[in-house]
Design a protein around this motif. Structure first.
Motif, mmCIF file in Angstrom:
data_model
loop_
_atom_site.group_PDB
_atom_site.id
_atom_site.type_symbol
_atom_site.label_atom_id
_atom_site.label_comp_id
_atom_site.label_asym_id
_atom_site.label_seq_id
_atom_site.Cartn_x
_atom_site.Cartn_y
_atom_site.Cartn_z
ATOM 1 N N ARG A 171 -27.687 -20.542 -0.496
ATOM 2 C CA ARG A 171 -26.888 -21.467 0.314
ATOM 3 C C ARG A 171 -25.626 -21.938 -0.401
ATOM 4 N N SER A 172 -25.661 -21.954 -1.721
ATOM 5 C CA SER A 172 -24.436 -22.313 -2.435
ATOM 6 C C SER A 172 -23.405 -21.184 -2.339
ATOM 7 N N ALA A 173 -23.887 -19.971 -2.181
ATOM 8 C CA ALA A 173 -22.981 -18.826 -2.071
ATOM 9 C C ALA A 173 -22.512 -18.614 -0.642
ATOM 10 N N ASN A 174 -23.392 -18.896 0.334
ATOM 11 C CA ASN A 174 -23.051 -18.667 1.745
ATOM 12 C C ASN A 174 -23.991 -19.501 2.601
ATOM 13 N N SER A 175 -23.509 -20.634 3.053
ATOM 14 C CA SER A 175 -24.366 -21.555 3.811
ATOM 15 C C SER A 175 -24.728 -21.009 5.183
ATOM 16 N N ASP A 176 -23.978 -20.021 5.692
ATOM 17 C CA ASP A 176 -24.192 -19.515 7.050
ATOM 18 C C ASP A 176 -24.945 -18.182 7.107
ATOM 19 N N ILE A 177 -25.256 -17.606 5.966
ATOM 20 C CA ILE A 177 -25.922 -16.306 5.978
ATOM 21 C C ILE A 177 -27.326 -16.439 6.567
ATOM 22 N N PHE A 178 -27.723 -15.449 7.350
ATOM 23 C CA PHE A 178 -29.073 -15.463 7.929
ATOM 24 C C PHE A 178 -30.056 -14.941 6.887
ATOM 25 N N TRP A 179 -31.175 -15.666 6.747
ATOM 26 C CA TRP A 179 -32.126 -15.405 5.661
ATOM 27 C C TRP A 179 -33.517 -15.151 6.237
ATOM 28 N N MET A 180 -34.047 -13.963 5.957
ATOM 29 C CA MET A 180 -35.422 -13.636 6.335
ATOM 30 C C MET A 180 -36.283 -13.533 5.079
ATOM 31 N N VAL A 181 -37.457 -14.144 5.141
ATOM 32 C CA VAL A 181 -38.403 -14.068 4.026
ATOM 33 C C VAL A 181 -39.691 -13.430 4.528
ATOM 34 N N ASP A 182 -40.039 -12.282 3.972
ATOM 35 C CA ASP A 182 -41.300 -11.616 4.285
ATOM 36 C C ASP A 182 -42.434 -12.415 3.653
ATOM 37 N N CYS A 183 -43.239 -13.053 4.505
ATOM 38 C CA CYS A 183 -44.317 -13.914 4.012
ATOM 39 C C CYS A 183 -45.700 -13.296 4.194
ATOM 40 N N VAL A 184 -45.744 -11.983 4.411
ATOM 41 C CA VAL A 184 -47.002 -11.311 4.724
ATOM 42 C C VAL A 184 -48.056 -11.535 3.646
ATOM 43 N N GLN A 185 -47.658 -11.433 2.373
ATOM 44 C CA GLN A 185 -48.635 -11.559 1.285
ATOM 45 C C GLN A 185 -48.765 -12.988 0.769
ATOM 46 N N ALA A 186 -48.082 -13.925 1.408
ATOM 47 C CA ALA A 186 -48.058 -15.293 0.882
ATOM 48 C C ALA A 186 -49.139 -16.187 1.474
ATOM 49 N N LEU A 187 -49.461 -15.977 2.739
ATOM 50 C CA LEU A 187 -50.366 -16.885 3.424
ATOM 51 C C LEU A 187 -51.756 -16.858 2.790
ATOM 52 N N GLY A 188 -52.276 -18.033 2.490
ATOM 53 C CA GLY A 188 -53.579 -18.142 1.860
ATOM 54 C C GLY A 188 -53.531 -18.058 0.348
ATOM 55 N N LYS A 189 -52.347 -17.753 -0.194
ATOM 56 C CA LYS A 189 -52.217 -17.581 -1.635
ATOM 57 C C LYS A 189 -51.192 -18.536 -2.242
ATOM 58 N N THR A 190 -50.229 -18.973 -1.425
ATOM 59 C CA THR A 190 -49.218 -19.921 -1.887
ATOM 60 C C THR A 190 -49.040 -21.003 -0.826
ATOM 61 N N GLU A 191 -48.472 -22.125 -1.222
ATOM 62 C CA GLU A 191 -48.191 -23.210 -0.288
ATOM 63 C C GLU A 191 -46.881 -22.936 0.444
ATOM 64 N N LEU A 192 -46.881 -23.147 1.762
ATOM 65 C CA LEU A 192 -45.678 -22.950 2.567
ATOM 66 C C LEU A 192 -45.378 -24.225 3.345
ATOM 67 N N ASP A 193 -44.126 -24.642 3.323
ATOM 68 C CA ASP A 193 -43.666 -25.798 4.093
ATOM 69 C C ASP A 193 -42.287 -25.446 4.641
ATOM 70 N N LEU A 194 -42.282 -24.638 5.696
ATOM 71 C CA LEU A 194 -41.056 -23.996 6.153
ATOM 72 C C LEU A 194 -40.018 -24.977 6.678
ATOM 73 N N LYS A 195 -40.460 -26.103 7.230
ATOM 74 C CA LYS A 195 -39.496 -27.054 7.811
ATOM 75 C C LYS A 195 -38.590 -27.663 6.764
ATOM 76 N N THR A 196 -39.024 -27.636 5.492
ATOM 77 C CA THR A 196 -38.197 -28.221 4.427
ATOM 78 C C THR A 196 -37.250 -27.188 3.826
#
Length: 761
Positions: free
Chosen positions: A180-205
């Motif tokens: 965001r410091s480099a480009n506040s408007d760039i669209f960002w996708m995060v592949d979370c397939v392997q994350a659920l159940g293994k890491t904490e996610l709080d997407l609204k923040t």
């Protein structure tokens, strides 16, 4: 074909897919039986179905902390990726300026679904943007400086929360600050397939715009997934039609899959009674498995840093073992692991480990061992016990040494052994009576295995010899010689200094003995100026050898399967090769087995008879129908067709022979049983390695002939080519290539079991 040893399955490939939890399966079945209504229907049955769907969505929102963001149910992660990329690129296209160059960024270790989807949609949408990989460091962490440099002109950036091969996780907060410091408007996708159940996610923040998820990576059935879309992110439906999911994703919803997800979400949100382990507990499980692996494979190398990886993934390599060898070993012990990513059935190098800058051998030998967050202590204990059982089988077949193990029941070697690293071959001949061994073309990658073999079998090394100076690798001969042949005088290829000679046809050739055999040195320059062929002969009563006495001809790269050695090195000579080919013709029989230094097509061995049937250039030389000048011209033209690299190796000969595969008769379990009942002379050959065979073999297998011993088997059964041989392995792949090799050498009645033991037990 029933196995003699029944072992419970130990499933350690959860990153590929997970088993469906019993509770999730029960919920899916209940939905099929009782909540089968269409959620779009307004009657009570439909309303109940819709209620289940919305309850699942609510739990997903709670679990992900999605806030006002949308949760759209999909068929899986790939659809979620398409939805995200399509939505972002359509919106980004409207912002583009004609005078500016653009890119789309993705992590270099990203799942292939991402870069391939980016390329696809850029083409479909006619967007001119370069698809650019973001480098990673040795830990698999993204290069933030690269992002700062390239993000300002990028339309979209795609990263992973957790890598599927290594389990490496990115610090999303730090990554977000960089992006965001480099480009506040760039669209960002995060592949979370392997994350659920293994890491904490709080997407609204976060300012993550898109996050795809998949159910079958977390104990739900295949065919169900979901994607998070930030409330302010642009959205274009990927599937249009009936307007389901409030018009966001058309198509009748997968209610059984949603029912299974609902139960899993409930378990993840529950504080008590959940089958999912805490992060601390999962870390303990990983350490227990890693300690067991280290105990069983003392030289193991872990490819992922545990500090930077989720606890459910272990990626490792064992020196001197290919990934396929470890997979086959574990499979025989009923342990399921994978080679890198399981999304491709072909075992190749790991592009993820390559991107991390790991050595080529680690990438080629990588094994991924992964478990789900619902694994239990009992399952971990059983897995560790089974790993120990598998390693003990390796000690008995002399592939690893374990000082604490009793190897008195080891498999004794006698005869020829073919070992490989990639397409390169090392040949070992053992005389069990004299306990002597001979090693030809030793590869440095096999140093440890060769030393283990010598020590475990208590063998005396007579000689370690190269057939020529190798251009594509450093020989492993000197390391062996310094340890086992320190007092031996030899030339630069390792041929011992000797005055002993024998008459071989019209020639006086230097000779050394190994047990009852004699090894003759035949100079055959051409591929290189120092090329030699080594003829292993049955020692006759007299000192005069004939061509029929040669059982194996180790010709290096002079004659390759389907090819002739290249002659465009500085030390090469096509004229010398022309003469050497004729010399070999006069020195061995047409059916003597030729053992080359390279095997590019899994053909194991060949003979002059087999080669002249497909190699017109060789046939012309050996039949005296081709002049030296014609040979030089045709050989120079042939060498222009060389493919410089196969993996990390240079090609030592351009393919000229017909390498088309023969049609091999295939049996299934039922037709094979019928054939054996009809003809008692049908002989089943189990071609797995001895350690696999020992762990799990069929009561109907009459003989174990591992692929490493196949060449000797072919030589010993030259007079039984009309017998019915049925080859069997774990999956049918090795038995097929072995059957192809035997058929090419005249075994007309060879067949194999399609699908192997995997489909017949």
């Amino acid at each position: 074909m029933k196995n003699t040893t029944e072992l419970t399955q130990i499933y350690l490939d959860a990153n590929a897919t997970t088993p469906v939890l019993p509770e999730a399966a029960a919920a899916a079945l209940s939905a099929m039986e009782n909540l089968f209504g269409n959620p779009s229907s307004s009657h009570i049955t439909g309303l109940k179905a819709k209620n289940l769907m919305e309850q699942t969505r609510l739990r997903a929102q709670t679990l992900l902390g999605s806030g006002e963001g949308k949760i759209i149910f999909t068929s899986g992660a790939t659809e979620g990726i398409q939805t995200s990329i399509l939505s972002a690129l359509i919106a980004a296209k409207s912002r583009m300026s004609a005078d500016k160059n653009y890119s789309v960024l993705y992590g270099a270790t990203e799942h292939k679904a991402v870069p391939e989807s980016l390329k696809h949609w850029l083409t479909v949408l006619d967007i001119k943007a370069e698809v650019t990989a973001i480098p990673v460091d040795q830990f698999g962490l993204l290069d933030h400086d690269f992002i700062r440099q390239h993000a300002p002109s990028a339309l979209m950036i795609c990263t992973m929360a957790v890598n599927n091969e290594t389990g490496v996780f990115q610090n999303l907060k730090s990554l977000e600050a960089t992006i965001r410091s480099a480009n506040s408007d760039i669209f960002w996708m995060v592949d979370c397939v392997q994350a659920l159940g293994k890491t904490e996610l709080d997407l609204k923040t976060t300012t993550i715009d898109y996050a795809p998820f998949s159910g079958h990576k977390l104990y739900a059935p295949k065919g169900i997934g979901f994607v998070y879309i930030r409330d302010s992110a642009p959205f274009t439906p990927f599937i249009a039609g009936g307007g389901q999911e409030s018009g966001l994703r058309s198509g009748t919803e997968n209610l059984p899959g949603l029912a299974a997800l609902n139960v899993i979400f409930e378990m993840l949100l529950s504080q008590e009674g959940s089958p999912f382990s805490s992060s601390a507990q999962l870390t303990q499980y990983r350490q227990q498995i890693a300690d067991t692996l280290t105990e069983c494979f003392s030289d193991i190398v872990f490819n992922n840093s545990f500090e930077h990886s989720v606890a459910t993934t272990i990626n490792f390599a064992v020196p001197s073992f290919s990934s396929k060898e470890i997979m086959d070993l574990f499979d025989a012990a009923n342990i399921r692991v994978s080679s890198g990513s399981a999304c491709s059935s072909k075992v190749t190098r790991s592009f993820v480990l390559d991107a991390m800058g790991l050595p080529a051998w680690q990438s080629e030998a990588a094994i991924r061992m992964s478990f789900g967050p619902a694994i239990t202590q009992a399952e971990v204990d059983t897995a560790c016990a089974r790993i120990k059982t598998a390693s003990q089988a390796l000690t008995q077949s002399c592939m690893i040494l374990d000082d604490s193990s009793d190897i008195s029941d080891r498999t004794d070697l006698d005869g020829l052994l073919q070992l490989r690293s990639g397409a390169s071959c090392t040949w070992v001949f053992v005389d069990s009576l004299s306990k002597q061994a001979l090693i030809i073309d030793p590869l440095p990658e096999l140093k440890q295995r060769l030393e283990t073999l010598l020590e475990c079998q208590q063998l005396t090394l007579v000689a370690a010899i190269d057939t020529h100076g190798h251009a594509d690798h450093v020989s492993g001969r000197e390391a062996l010689a310094s340890r086992y042949l320190a007092e031996q005088e030899s030339d630069h290829l390792g041929w011992p200094v000797t005055e002993n000679r024998v008459q071989h046809l019209a020639q006086q050739l230097q000779v050394i003995s190994i047990g009852t055999k004699q090894l003759l040195r035949l100079p055959t320059p051409g591929h290189t100026s120092d090329s030699i062929s080594l003829l292993l002969c049955s020692a006759p009563s007299a000192s005069n050898h004939t061509a029929e006495h040669t059982q194996y001809a180790f010709c290096g790269d002079t004659i390759l399967m389907g090819s002739l050695g290249r002659t465009n090195f500085e030390s090469s000579s096509s004229v010398a090769l022309f003469n050497s080919l004729k010399l070999i013709r006069d020195s061995i029989s047409s059916t003597a087995l030729i053992c080359a230094s390279h095997d590019y097509n899994n053909e194991f061995t060949t003979s002059l008879k087999a080669e002249i049937n497909r190699n017109d250039l060789l046939k012309g030389v050996l039949s005296n129908q081709l002049s030296m000048d014609d040979f030089q011209q045709r050989k120079a033209h042939l060498d222009t067709h060389l493919n410089d690299e196969v993996g990390t190796e240079i090609m030592c000969g351009a393919l000229i022979g017909n390498c088309d595969k023969f049609k091999i008769k295939e049996y299934d379990a039922f037709s094979l049983a019928a054939a054996m009942k009809q003809d008692e002379n049908v002989c089943i050959i189990d071609i797995r390695e001895p350690h696999e065979y020992a762990l799990n073999h069929s009561t109907q297998s009459s003989l174990n002939v591992p692929l490493t011993r196949l060449v000797q088997f072919i030589q010993e059964h030259q007079n039984q080519k009309n017998r019915q041989w049925v080859l069997v392995c774990r999956s049918g792949s090795r038995s097929m290539i072995a059957a192809q090799a035997m058929h090419r050498l005249g075994f007309e009645q060879v067949s194999h079991l399609k699908g192997g033991y995997a489909l017949s037990s």
